[in-house]
Design a protein around this motif. Structure first.
Motif, PDB file in Angstrom:
ATOM      1  N   PRO A  22       0.890  -1.214   0.148  1.00  0.00           N
ATOM      2  CA  PRO A  22      -0.115   0.090  -0.150  1.00  0.00           C
ATOM      3  C   PRO A  22       0.729   1.386   0.169  1.00  0.00           C
ATOM      4  N   LEU A  23       1.966   1.306   0.804  1.00  0.00           N
ATOM      5  CA  LEU A  23       2.995   2.268   0.638  1.00  0.00           C
ATOM      6  C   LEU A  23       3.381   2.672  -0.548  1.00  0.00           C
ATOM      7  N   ALA A  24       3.816   1.432  -1.181  1.00  0.00           N
ATOM      8  CA  ALA A  24       4.407   1.765  -2.811  1.00  0.00           C
ATOM      9  C   ALA A  24       3.477   2.286  -3.695  1.00  0.00           C
ATOM     10  N   MET A  30       2.905  10.174  -6.496  1.00  0.00           N
ATOM     11  CA  MET A  30       3.342  11.238  -6.001  1.00  0.00           C
ATOM     12  C   MET A  30       4.640  11.506  -6.599  1.00  0.00           C
ATOM     13  N   ASP A  31       5.069  12.883  -6.772  1.00  0.00           N
ATOM     14  CA  ASP A  31       6.561  13.375  -7.326  1.00  0.00           C
ATOM     15  C   ASP A  31       7.277  13.013  -5.970  1.00  0.00           C
ATOM     16  N   PRO A  32       8.350  12.832  -6.125  1.00  0.00           N
ATOM     17  CA  PRO A  32       9.227  12.896  -7.392  1.00  0.00           C
ATOM     18  C   PRO A  32       9.227  11.521  -8.154  1.00  0.00           C
ATOM     19  N   TRP A  33       8.767  10.409  -7.490  1.00  0.00           N
ATOM     20  CA  TRP A  33       8.528   9.064  -7.975  1.00  0.00           C
ATOM     21  C   TRP A  33       7.944   8.976  -9.258  1.00  0.00           C
ATOM     22  N   THR A  34       6.613   9.826  -9.393  1.00  0.00           N
ATOM     23  CA  THR A  34       6.139   9.798 -10.888  1.00  0.00           C
ATOM     24  C   THR A  34       6.772  10.086 -11.779  1.00  0.00           C
ATOM     25  N   ARG A  35       7.310  11.324 -11.535  1.00  0.00           N
ATOM     26  CA  ARG A  35       8.238  11.950 -12.504  1.00  0.00           C
ATOM     27  C   ARG A  35       9.214  11.057 -12.908  1.00  0.00           C
ATOM     28  N   LEU A  36      10.095  10.606 -12.134  1.00  0.00           N
ATOM     29  CA  LEU A  36      11.203   9.735 -12.063  1.00  0.00           C
ATOM     30  C   LEU A  36      10.821   8.112 -12.999  1.00  0.00           C
ATOM     31  N   SER A  39       7.673   2.566 -10.636  1.00  0.00           N
ATOM     32  CA  SER A  39       6.564   1.724 -10.598  1.00  0.00           C
ATOM     33  C   SER A  39       6.288   1.473  -9.229  1.00  0.00           C
ATOM     34  N   ALA A  40       4.922   1.111  -8.752  1.00  0.00           N
ATOM     35  CA  ALA A  40       4.654   0.754  -7.516  1.00  0.00           C
ATOM     36  C   ALA A  40       5.459  -0.546  -7.368  1.00  0.00           C
TER      37      ALA A  40
END
Length: 158
Positions: A22-24, A30-36, A39-40
């Motif tokens: 669920p945390l992943a 959310m950014d920055p993970w989305t922009r970078l 994946s979950a």
């Protein structure tokens, strides 16, 4: 494993396997993970893999998951904040600063530095770290994604 650590406005508890998926999903949205492009599933593997040098903590606020902190130690003459996030509904309440103060105090018991990296485009995170005594040390061009830099940060503790 370590027990829950009470903090002003929240708590830290060790991340459990059941927390990873669920945390992943929340981090990947959310950014920055989305922009970078994280994946979950990649974030879940990171959160749940065996790594004796990495301590992972769930940040709680009012009994809810409010974020995550992952500290790598040993690292370059001080622990490294490898992953730090306060989830959107819990931002703006001082919890991030409280957690970072705890991380710095804990690191100061064993080292002279606390390290972190932040994406060059992540202006809010850069401002957060600056407010908490981190100095930008060097850009690491293309470390995670071509065309972007990760900025190495250092907080002197002693």
């Amino acid at each position: 494993m370590t027990t829950t650590i009470a903090l002003d406005g929240g708590a830290l508890r060790p991340l459990a396997t059941a927390d990873a998926a669920p945390l992943a999903l929340m981090l990947a949205a959310m950014d920055p993970w989305t922009r970078l492009g994280y994946s979950a599933s990649a974030l879940e593997r990171y959160l749940d893999r065996e790594d004796g040098a990495l301590s992972r903590w769930i940040i709680q606020r009012h009994g809810e998951t409010a974020g995550v902190l992952a500290l790598r130690s040993p690292w370059l003459r001080g622990p490294y904040v490898e992953l730090f996030a306060i989830l959107l509904p819990h931002q703006g309440h001082g919890l991030g600063g409280t957690v970072m103060d705890w991380a710095a105090k804990s690191a100061a018991e064993v080292a002279h530095n606390l390290w972190a990296c932040v994406s060059d485009f992540n202006t809010p995170a850069r401002a957060f770290y600056a407010r908490h005594g981190f100095a930008e040390v060097a850009p690491l061009d293309g470390l995670v994604m071509p065309g972007n830099a990760e900025i190495l940060l250092r907080k002197r503790l002693k």
